[in-house]
Write an enzyme that holds these catalytic residues in place. Structure first.
Site, PDB file in Angstrom:
ATOM      1  N   THR A  63       0.866  -1.191   0.000  1.00 44.39           N
ATOM      2  CA  THR A  63       0.000   0.000   0.000  1.00 44.39           C
ATOM      3  C   THR A  63       0.899   1.237   0.000  1.00 44.39           C
ATOM      4  O   THR A  63       1.321   1.691  -1.050  1.00 44.39           O
ATOM      5  CB  THR A  63      -0.977   0.003   1.191  1.00 44.39           C
ATOM      6  OG1 THR A  63      -0.259  -0.272   2.398  1.00 44.39           O
ATOM      7  CG2 THR A  63      -2.059  -1.046   1.015  1.00 44.39           C
ATOM      8  N   THR A  66      -0.920  -0.730   8.774  1.00 43.40           N
ATOM      9  CA  THR A  66      -1.544  -1.961   8.337  1.00 43.40           C
ATOM     10  C   THR A  66      -0.428  -2.859   7.885  1.00 43.40           C
ATOM     11  O   THR A  66       0.417  -2.395   7.136  1.00 43.40           O
ATOM     12  CB  THR A  66      -2.500  -1.704   7.182  1.00 43.40           C
ATOM     13  OG1 THR A  66      -3.565  -0.940   7.588  1.00 43.40           O
ATOM     14  CG2 THR A  66      -2.904  -2.933   6.450  1.00 43.40           C
ATOM     15  N   GLU A  88       6.746   4.588   7.136  1.00 45.52           N
ATOM     16  CA  GLU A  88       6.365   5.821   6.447  1.00 45.52           C
ATOM     17  C   GLU A  88       7.232   6.989   6.899  1.00 45.52           C
ATOM     18  O   GLU A  88       7.230   7.368   8.067  1.00 45.52           O
ATOM     19  CB  GLU A  88       4.893   6.124   6.695  1.00 45.52           C
ATOM     20  CG  GLU A  88       3.975   5.135   6.006  1.00 45.52           C
ATOM     21  CD  GLU A  88       2.514   5.286   6.375  1.00 45.52           C
ATOM     22  OE1 GLU A  88       1.680   4.693   5.678  1.00 45.52           O
ATOM     23  OE2 GLU A  88       2.213   5.990   7.355  1.00 45.52           O
ATOM     24  N   ASN A  93       0.447  10.643   5.673  1.00 45.23           N
ATOM     25  CA  ASN A  93      -0.828  10.329   6.302  1.00 45.23           C
ATOM     26  C   ASN A  93      -1.843  11.449   6.174  1.00 45.23           C
ATOM     27  O   ASN A  93      -3.053  11.194   6.183  1.00 45.23           O
ATOM     28  CB  ASN A  93      -0.595   9.948   7.768  1.00 45.23           C
ATOM     29  CG  ASN A  93      -0.026   8.549   7.887  1.00 45.23           C
ATOM     30  OD1 ASN A  93      -0.753   7.568   7.753  1.00 45.23           O
ATOM     31  ND2 ASN A  93       1.279   8.447   8.078  1.00 45.23           N
TER      32      ASN A  93
END
EC number: 2.3.1.35
Length: 405
Positions: A152, A189, A276, A400
């Site tokens: 993702t 996730t 991230e 985000n």
């Protein structure tokens, strides 16, 4: 930016386990976002799943079905099918039923997995339309493509592989994972899939993945958020010409356990390295605890602290923030005068105070590195634990903030 994470290593095919990838265009047209995995008949399957109370519809179904006869694992990215209520369960069942119809198996033999945006309806028709192409693509050599297909916000695919020989027979363990944000697995996730051609009973396999995940996936954190969709699966196809492992003992079990644990550790740490916006890979070691739990409590207090994580990003050796995190970890009757803290090999705090030998230049030199170890000595006992985490950068906020745009 992936910290110390290079190209995928060689991912050895696992006899009896095939992977196929196709495009449903769930989030972006043309993106390979559906992965089908086929297990040989007679395979054992085990898994560990998120403890988030808002667990996704596919997690509910997979948990119900995992101890039965499993032939297919179906994963989609771009949509988590979480926070979708009963319609989400209906949608997950429909995709499983369609795959079952195409392959001639019972729908209960299909385990669904989803990852992506929470709260949006699953695009069932798009996924159904991509299934035949994924089936046509099935191959034991598709591990690398599948590692890309389950991504993702990841910047790089993640995988690991081990082989060992027992009585002249080569056993393979190969695994892939995805995850870069909303990472503090607790089953677990994050998605992980590991397969071996060893023959293992379901009960032994379940204990193996539980213990392996506990020492790897359950020791990583990026942002402290436990996803609604976390799961890690272990499949044993039984294709190797060796006796079935029915007990957690013996040379064959020990060798398999080491290989599975090594793969778990590699793919779990790869998630942290690709966190991230991460610019630092951080190991938090806690030693001298009275029990394992207080070591974990201290480790996570440090690893989750936004103040420590931003200091790491700035390469600022603000050691007072580490002491503050240790002090609020909830360890009963903590004697701060026994606590020592190290950055790399540099003692920054001794007996609860700034170390007399410490200089700011020493701390800054360690903090400038990409890989940093924070070691905390509690002086209370013999227990130890290790957590792996990242810094917190501007890029994490940007990723985000723009996730749904």
């Amino acid at each position: 930016m992936a910290v110390g994470l290079g190209p995928l290593p060689a991912l050895h095919p696992v006899p009896g386990f095939e992977l196929g990838i196709s495009s449903a265009g769930i989030k972006r047209p043309g993106r390979k976002d559906v992965v089908v995995m086929r297990c040989a008949e007679g395979s054992s399957v085990a898994g560990v799943f998120t403890l988030n109370a808002f667990c996704a519809a596919p997690v509910i179904l997979a948990k119900q079905r995992v101890q039965g006869t499993v032939r297919y694992l179906l994963t989609n990215t771009g949509n988590a099918n979480a926070g979708t209520g009963e319609p989400g369960l209906v949608a997950a069942r429909r995709t499983c039923e369609k795959l079952a119809q195409l392959t001639g198996v019972d729908a209960s033999a299909v385990l669904p997995y989803s990852t992506g945006v929470i709260g949006e309806p699953l695009p069932v028709e798009k996924i159904e339309g991509a299934l035949q192409a994924a089936l046509d693509d099935l191959s034991v050599d598709n591990w690398a493509a599948a590692a890309t297909g389950i991504m993702t916000t990841d910047t790089l695919p993640k995988g690991a592989s081990r082989q060992f020989t027992h009585d002249g027979v080569t056993i393979t363990v190969t695994g892939i994972s995805k995850g870069a944000g909303m990472i503090r697995p607790n089953m677990a996730t994050m998605l992980g899939y590991i397969a071996t051609d060893a023959k293992v009973s379901q009960s032994v396999l379940q204990d193996l993945i539980r213990d392996g995940a506990n020492k790897s996936f359950n020791r990583i954190t990026i942002d402290g958020d436990t996803s609604t969709n976390d799961c890690c699966m272990l499949i044993a196809t039984g294709q190797a010409d060796l006796p079935e492992i029915t007990e957690a003992k013996g040379p064959l079990f020990d060798a398999l356990k080491k290989a599975v644990f090594d793969v778990c550790m590699d793919v779990a740490q790869a998630i942290v390295r690709d966190g991230e916006g991460a610019t630092k890979f951080v190991t938090v070691e806690v030693n001298g605890g009275g029990n394992q739990q207080e070591c974990l409590d201290v480790g996570y207090a440090v690893a989750h602290s936004p103040l420590i994580k931003t200091a790491l990003f700035a390469s600022d050796p603000n050691w007072g923030r580490i002491l503050a995190a240790v002090g609020r970890a909830g360890v009963p009757d903590l004697d701060v005068s026994k606590i020592d803290v190290f950055l790399g090999g540099v003692c920054i705090a001794s007996q609860g105070c700034r170390a007399t030998t410490y200089t700011e230049e020493q701390g800054s030199a360690v903090m400038a590195e990409e890989e940093i170890t924070i070691r905390i000595e509690l002086g209370r006992g013999d227990c130890s634990e290790t957590i792996w985490t990242t810094d917190l950068s501007h890029e994490y906020v940007k990723i985000n903030a723009e996730y749904r745009t």
